[in-house]
Design a protein around this motif. Structure first.
Motif, PDB file in Angstrom:
ATOM      1  N   GLY A  17       0.827  -1.208   0.000  1.00 20.73           N
ATOM      2  CA  GLY A  17       0.000   0.000   0.000  1.00 20.73           C
ATOM      3  C   GLY A  17       0.862   1.260   0.000  1.00 20.73           C
ATOM      4  O   GLY A  17       0.592   2.213  -0.729  1.00 20.73           O
ATOM      5  N   LEU A  18       1.894   1.248   0.813  1.00 22.28           N
ATOM      6  CA  LEU A  18       2.817   2.376   0.846  1.00 22.28           C
ATOM      7  C   LEU A  18       3.561   2.495  -0.484  1.00 22.28           C
ATOM      8  O   LEU A  18       3.770   3.601  -0.984  1.00 22.28           O
ATOM      9  N   ALA A  19       3.934   1.365  -1.062  1.00 22.74           N
ATOM     10  CA  ALA A  19       4.603   1.386  -2.372  1.00 22.74           C
ATOM     11  C   ALA A  19       3.704   2.041  -3.416  1.00 22.74           C
ATOM     12  O   ALA A  19       4.182   2.821  -4.259  1.00 22.74           O
ATOM     13  N   ASP A  20       2.413   1.759  -3.359  1.00 20.36           N
ATOM     14  CA  ASP A  20       1.465   2.382  -4.296  1.00 20.36           C
ATOM     15  C   ASP A  20       1.367   3.889  -4.075  1.00 20.36           C
ATOM     16  O   ASP A  20       1.336   4.663  -5.030  1.00 20.36           O
ATOM     17  N   ARG A  21       1.322   4.311  -2.807  1.00 17.53           N
ATOM     18  CA  ARG A  21       1.255   5.745  -2.512  1.00 17.53           C
ATOM     19  C   ARG A  21       2.534   6.456  -2.952  1.00 17.53           C
ATOM     20  O   ARG A  21       2.489   7.570  -3.487  1.00 17.53           O
ATOM     21  N   LEU A  22       3.667   5.806  -2.766  1.00 18.23           N
ATOM     22  CA  LEU A  22       4.939   6.374  -3.205  1.00 18.23           C
ATOM     23  C   LEU A  22       4.983   6.497  -4.724  1.00 18.23           C
ATOM     24  O   LEU A  22       5.420   7.519  -5.263  1.00 18.23           O
ATOM     25  N   SER A  23       4.498   5.478  -5.408  1.00 17.20           N
ATOM     26  CA  SER A  23       4.454   5.515  -6.875  1.00 17.20           C
ATOM     27  C   SER A  23       3.569   6.668  -7.354  1.00 17.20           C
ATOM     28  O   SER A  23       3.935   7.388  -8.292  1.00 17.20           O
ATOM     29  N   ALA A  24       2.431   6.847  -6.722  1.00 18.92           N
ATOM     30  CA  ALA A  24       1.534   7.950  -7.094  1.00 18.92           C
ATOM     31  C   ALA A  24       2.203   9.301  -6.834  1.00 18.92           C
ATOM     32  O   ALA A  24       2.082  10.231  -7.637  1.00 18.92           O
ATOM     33  N   TYR A  25       2.926   9.402  -5.732  1.00 20.51           N
ATOM     34  CA  TYR A  25       3.657  10.640  -5.420  1.00 20.51           C
ATOM     35  C   TYR A  25       4.670  10.950  -6.527  1.00 20.51           C
ATOM     36  O   TYR A  25       4.746  12.076  -7.014  1.00 20.51           O
ATOM     37  N   LYS A  26       5.434   9.938  -6.923  1.00 20.92           N
ATOM     38  CA  LYS A  26       6.460  10.149  -7.959  1.00 20.92           C
ATOM     39  C   LYS A  26       5.824  10.446  -9.315  1.00 20.92           C
ATOM     40  O   LYS A  26       6.357  11.243 -10.092  1.00 20.92           O
ATOM     41  N   THR A  27       4.683   9.849  -9.608  1.00 22.43           N
ATOM     42  CA  THR A  27       3.957  10.175 -10.838  1.00 22.43           C
ATOM     43  C   THR A  27       3.525  11.638 -10.804  1.00 22.43           C
ATOM     44  O   THR A  27       3.610  12.341 -11.811  1.00 22.43           O
ATOM     45  N   GLY A  28       3.101  12.102  -9.645  1.00 25.03           N
ATOM     46  CA  GLY A  28       2.720  13.503  -9.485  1.00 25.03           C
ATOM     47  C   GLY A  28       3.883  14.446  -9.754  1.00 25.03           C
ATOM     48  O   GLY A  28       3.700  15.518 -10.342  1.00 25.03           O
ATOM     49  N   LEU A  29       5.082  14.054  -9.346  1.00 23.13           N
ATOM     50  CA  LEU A  29       6.264  14.869  -9.627  1.00 23.13           C
ATOM     51  C   LEU A  29       6.492  14.986 -11.131  1.00 23.13           C
ATOM     52  O   LEU A  29       6.774  16.074 -11.645  1.00 23.13           O
ATOM     53  N   LYS A  30       6.346  13.857 -11.822  1.00 18.51           N
ATOM     54  CA  LYS A  30       6.522  13.834 -13.281  1.00 18.51           C
ATOM     55  C   LYS A  30       5.479  14.732 -13.951  1.00 18.51           C
ATOM     56  O   LYS A  30       5.821  15.548 -14.825  1.00 18.51           O
ATOM     57  N   GLU A  31       4.235  14.594 -13.532  1.00 21.84           N
ATOM     58  CA  GLU A  31       3.155  15.387 -14.135  1.00 21.84           C
ATOM     59  C   GLU A  31       3.353  16.883 -13.889  1.00 21.84           C
ATOM     60  O   GLU A  31       3.047  17.701 -14.753  1.00 21.84           O
ATOM     61  N   LYS A  32       3.884  17.226 -12.737  1.00 21.92           N
ATOM     62  CA  LYS A  32       4.140  18.636 -12.417  1.00 21.92           C
ATOM     63  C   LYS A  32       5.166  19.231 -13.390  1.00 21.92           C
ATOM     64  O   LYS A  32       4.983  20.349 -13.889  1.00 21.92           O
ATOM     65  N   ILE A  33       6.219  18.481 -13.694  1.00 17.43           N
ATOM     66  CA  ILE A  33       7.242  18.966 -14.622  1.00 17.43           C
ATOM     67  C   ILE A  33       6.694  19.020 -16.046  1.00 17.43           C
ATOM     68  O   ILE A  33       6.959  19.977 -16.787  1.00 17.43           O
ATOM     69  N   GLU A  34       5.922  18.018 -16.440  1.00 19.82           N
ATOM     70  CA  GLU A  34       5.326  18.034 -17.782  1.00 19.82           C
ATOM     71  C   GLU A  34       4.417  19.249 -17.955  1.00 19.82           C
ATOM     72  O   GLU A  34       4.433  19.904 -18.995  1.00 19.82           O
ATOM     73  N   LYS A  35       3.639  19.572 -16.911  1.00 21.97           N
ATOM     74  CA  LYS A  35       2.763  20.745 -16.960  1.00 21.97           C
ATOM     75  C   LYS A  35       3.592  22.028 -17.064  1.00 21.97           C
ATOM     76  O   LYS A  35       3.282  22.920 -17.849  1.00 21.97           O
TER      77      LYS A  35
END
Length: 168
Positions: A135-153
């Motif tokens: 569950g924590l691994a999933d939350r961490l993955s979502a956090y890192k995806t958010g970082l990627k999306e922030k830079i793409e934006k």
């Protein structure tokens, strides 16, 4: 709720840096504790903390310290838990603290992040914990995806900025 991560700082003057670790752990729903202990002013309390940490259920310790920055090493000397050191910018722009933390003797490792890098220390702690918590691994993955999306934006927004000689 029992803490999995302990955030230790030499004094509350380090809180503006270390609260970035608190925020990230809170956002990712990782139970943690926060304390001020000084390797120089409360050495007995630091040693007792380190010796009892594993028995209290802690899994990772994040220790922030400035100047002589002995705290992470003193803790690592008295526990088998992973210790992540955060050099706090003070004198010499934090170089003194960083060198104190990374120059540990053989057998007493302290993982070290950049100066004032408490957020990265928390991410590293979460990565360690996520090895055995899906569950924590999933939350961490979502956090890192958010970082990627922030830079793409941000990059798309930069594309809209116009200059006479800008070619993209």
């Amino acid at each position: 709720m029992k803490p999995l991560v302990s955030i230790i700082m030499g004094s509350t003057s380090d809180l503006p840096v270390m609260e970035k670790a608190c925020k990230l752990l809170d956002d990712l729903q990782v139970p943690f504790e926060v304390n001020a202990l000084s390797a120089h002013r409360t050495p007995d309390a630091v040693e007792e903390f380190a010796r009892s940490a594993k028995g209290r259920g802690l899994k990772v310790i994040i220790a922030g310290a400035g100047m002589a920055a002995a705290l992470p090493g003193v803790i690592a000397a008295s526990t088998t838990l992973p210790v992540i050191g955060v050099p706090i910018k003070g004198m010499l722009d934090g170089l003194d603290a960083m060198l104190s933390i990374i120059q540990m003797p053989p057998g007493i490792p302290v993982a070290t992040v950049g100066v004032n890098g408490a957020q990265n220390a928390a991410i590293l702690a979460v990565e360690m914990l996520a090895l055995s918590d899906e569950g924590l691994a999933d939350r961490l993955s979502a956090y890192k995806t958010g970082l990627k999306e922030k830079i793409e934006k941000a990059n798309k927004e930069l594309a809209e900025v116009k200059y006479e000689y800008k070619t993209n």
